[in-house]
Design an enzyme around this catalytic site. Structure first.
Site, PDB file in Angstrom:
ATOM      1  N   GLU A 167       0.828  -1.207   0.000  1.00 14.75           N
ATOM      2  CA  GLU A 167       0.000   0.000   0.000  1.00 14.75           C
ATOM      3  C   GLU A 167       0.863   1.259   0.000  1.00 14.75           C
ATOM      4  OE1 GLU A 167      -3.160   0.619  -0.406  1.00 14.75           O
ATOM      5  OE2 GLU A 167      -4.089  -1.339  -0.150  1.00 14.75           O
ATOM      6  N   ASP A 220      -5.928   8.391  -0.138  1.00 11.85           N
ATOM      7  CA  ASP A 220      -5.514   7.392   0.844  1.00 11.85           C
ATOM      8  C   ASP A 220      -4.288   7.940   1.561  1.00 11.85           C
ATOM      9  OD1 ASP A 220      -7.504   5.653  -0.055  1.00 11.85           O
ATOM     10  OD2 ASP A 220      -6.181   4.761  -1.547  1.00 11.85           O
ATOM     11  N   LYS A 277      -3.315  13.384  10.609  1.00 14.40           N
ATOM     12  CA  LYS A 277      -2.763  12.636  11.744  1.00 14.40           C
ATOM     13  C   LYS A 277      -2.213  11.276  11.299  1.00 14.40           C
ATOM     14  CE  LYS A 277      -2.920  13.168  15.621  1.00 14.40           C
ATOM     15  NZ  LYS A 277      -1.699  13.339  16.374  1.00 14.40           N
ATOM     16  N   ASP A 324       1.951  11.312  10.285  1.00 16.51           N
ATOM     17  CA  ASP A 324       3.098  11.560  11.155  1.00 16.51           C
ATOM     18  C   ASP A 324       3.843  10.246  11.414  1.00 16.51           C
ATOM     19  OD1 ASP A 324       1.550  10.234  13.067  1.00 16.51           O
ATOM     20  OD2 ASP A 324       0.995  12.073  14.105  1.00 16.51           O
ATOM     21  N   ASN A 362       4.256   8.676  14.223  1.00 17.60           N
ATOM     22  CA  ASN A 362       3.641   7.837  15.237  1.00 17.60           C
ATOM     23  C   ASN A 362       2.451   7.133  14.599  1.00 17.60           C
ATOM     24  OD1 ASN A 362       2.218   6.706  17.337  1.00 17.60           O
ATOM     25  ND2 ASN A 362       2.342   8.498  18.662  1.00 17.60           N
TER      26      ASN A 362
END
Length: 152
Positions: free
Chosen positions: A60, A77, A107, A110, A112
């Site tokens: 992906e 996406d 979000k 990032d 994380n």
């Protein structure tokens, strides 16, 4: 000395540009991703292995946390799992978006990936598997996925 400064300045600028956020994605090494996914309970989740999830991420996004791809329907996406803005996250650009994960798409870009994992688990749970991901269906389903976790 001036020549050294002139030659060093372009290199310094290239290095600085590469370090700026958004200039390039963070690619998580395969074995590090395996460890992260195991720690986050993906082994056996929706009856799939961590190898399935690693294969999915490889095909992906190439393990790139900042990957963004446009779809023909106008949605995008986002992130390592390529979570779609039409159904799962809000990007402010996709008409009729439902934001099933209650998260801003930004979000998912990032370094994380905890929120990416949480959203991906919700998608997989609702689908009872990994079939919402086209790359998993075409590149991973039914294949020997042991190489994706071998040595980790």
């Amino acid at each position: 000395m001036k020549l050294l400064l002139l030659l060093g300045l372009p290199l310094l600028l290239v290095l600085l540009a590469a370090a700026l956020p958004g200039c390039q994605g963070v690619v998580i090494p395969r074995c590090q991703l395996v460890r992260i996914l195991r720690r986050n309970g993906l082994e056996g989740f929706v009856r799939r292995t961590v190898a399935d999830w690693v294969c999915l991420a490889k095909h992906e996004s190439s393990y790139n946390t900042r990957a963004v791809n446009r779809n023909t329907n106008g949605s995008r996406d986002y992130g390592i799992f390529q979570i779609n803005s039409k159904y799962w996250c809000y990007d402010g650009q996709t008409p009729g978006a439902s934001n099933g994960c209650r998260i801003a798409c930004s979000k998912l870009l990032d370094d994380n990936i905890a929120d990416d994992i949480k959203c991906a688990k919700l998608i997989a749970q609702q689908a009872r598997g990994l079939t919402p991901w086209v790359a998993w269906k075409s590149r991973c389903r039914g294949k020997d996925l042991r190489p994706y976790v071998r040595g980790c």
